[in-house]
Scaffold this active site. Structure first.
Site, PDB file in Angstrom:
ATOM      1  N   ASP A   1       0.866  -1.161   0.000  1.00 39.41           N
ATOM      2  CA  ASP A   1       0.000   0.000   0.000  1.00 39.41           C
ATOM      3  C   ASP A   1       0.915   1.227   0.000  1.00 39.41           C
ATOM      4  O   ASP A   1       2.123   1.118   0.250  1.00 39.41           O
ATOM      5  CB  ASP A   1      -0.867  -0.056   1.279  1.00 39.41           C
ATOM      6  CG  ASP A   1      -1.602   1.239   1.530  1.00 39.41           C
ATOM      7  OD1 ASP A   1      -2.269   1.739   0.603  1.00 39.41           O
ATOM      8  OD2 ASP A   1      -1.489   1.771   2.668  1.00 39.41           O
TER       9      ASP A   1
ATOM     10  N   ASP B   1      -0.190   5.025   1.192  1.00 42.17           N
ATOM     11  CA  ASP B   1      -0.417   5.949   2.309  1.00 42.17           C
ATOM     12  C   ASP B   1      -0.279   5.255   3.669  1.00 42.17           C
ATOM     13  O   ASP B   1      -0.947   4.259   3.942  1.00 42.17           O
ATOM     14  CB  ASP B   1      -1.818   6.566   2.219  1.00 42.17           C
ATOM     15  CG  ASP B   1      -2.008   7.406   0.960  1.00 42.17           C
ATOM     16  OD1 ASP B   1      -1.006   7.754   0.317  1.00 42.17           O
ATOM     17  OD2 ASP B   1      -3.175   7.710   0.631  1.00 42.17           O
TER      18      ASP B   1
HETATM   19 MG   LIG Z   1      -2.736   3.043   3.725  1.00 43.96          MG
END
Ligand SMILES: [Mg+2]
Length: 173
Positions: free
Chosen positions: A9, A11
């Site tokens: 991922d 963020d």
């Molecule tokens: Mg995230």
């Protein structure tokens, strides 16, 4: 031993902000840093560049799987952020260390189905690092999910690889 594919991922997994709400475009270089329109820095957690290099060195495919609402800005950040060189390779834009980018809103089941269709890699050969528990749903497919509540660092990364090894040895038994 590593999985054939490691996905991250973005963020709060590779960097400490939400690229679609905490950052105002356009992003730009300021010296060695990457900053947004207000000078807010965008940078990887400190161990991330080395982890990406290690994976490349092992021939592991690297993917980004993000449900951000700002895919162009996320890609621009990956383009501007640089991964330092080592003995074998020169410094380069981080985006060049990723084999595939799945960056768009929605359930990450979609992201991983797309990765599987593109690469042909079995789900159980995929390890995913993400800071949000809801994305654990990709385990339904057979992907090994490793939660990173404070982002990826060397210890978290190694723990994820160990968890994957345990899973694969169980499934082979
Ligand atoms: Mg995230």
């Amino acid at each position: 031993m590593f999985p054939k594919l490691v996905a991250f991922d973005l963020d709060y997994t590779l960097w400490n902000l939400w690229i679609d709400t905490h950052v105002t475009g356009p992003l730009r270089k300021s010296g060695d840093a990457v900053v947004d329109a207000h000078g807010v820095p965008v940078e990887f957690y400190s161990d991330v560049p080395d982890i990406l290099r290690r994976l490349r060195g092992q021939g592991v495919l690297i993917a980004a799987c993000s449900r951000t609402h700002a895919p162009p800005m996320a890609r621009q950040a990956l383009q501007l952020l640089r991964v330092p060189g080592n003995d074998d390779e020169a410094e380069k834009p981080a985006i060049e260390l990723f084999d595939d980018l799945q960056i768009y809103p929605g359930s990450k089941l979609t992201h991983f189905r797309a990765l599987h269709a593109k690469t042909g890699i079995p789900y159980k050969q995929m390890l995913f690092f993400d800071d949000e528990p809801r994305n654990r749903e990709v385990e339904k497919l057979g992907v090994v999910f490793h939660l990173t509540p404070t982002g990826v660092d060397n210890a978290t990364f190694d723990a994820g690889v160990e968890a994957w090894k345990k899973r694969i040895s169980k499934s082979a038994a």
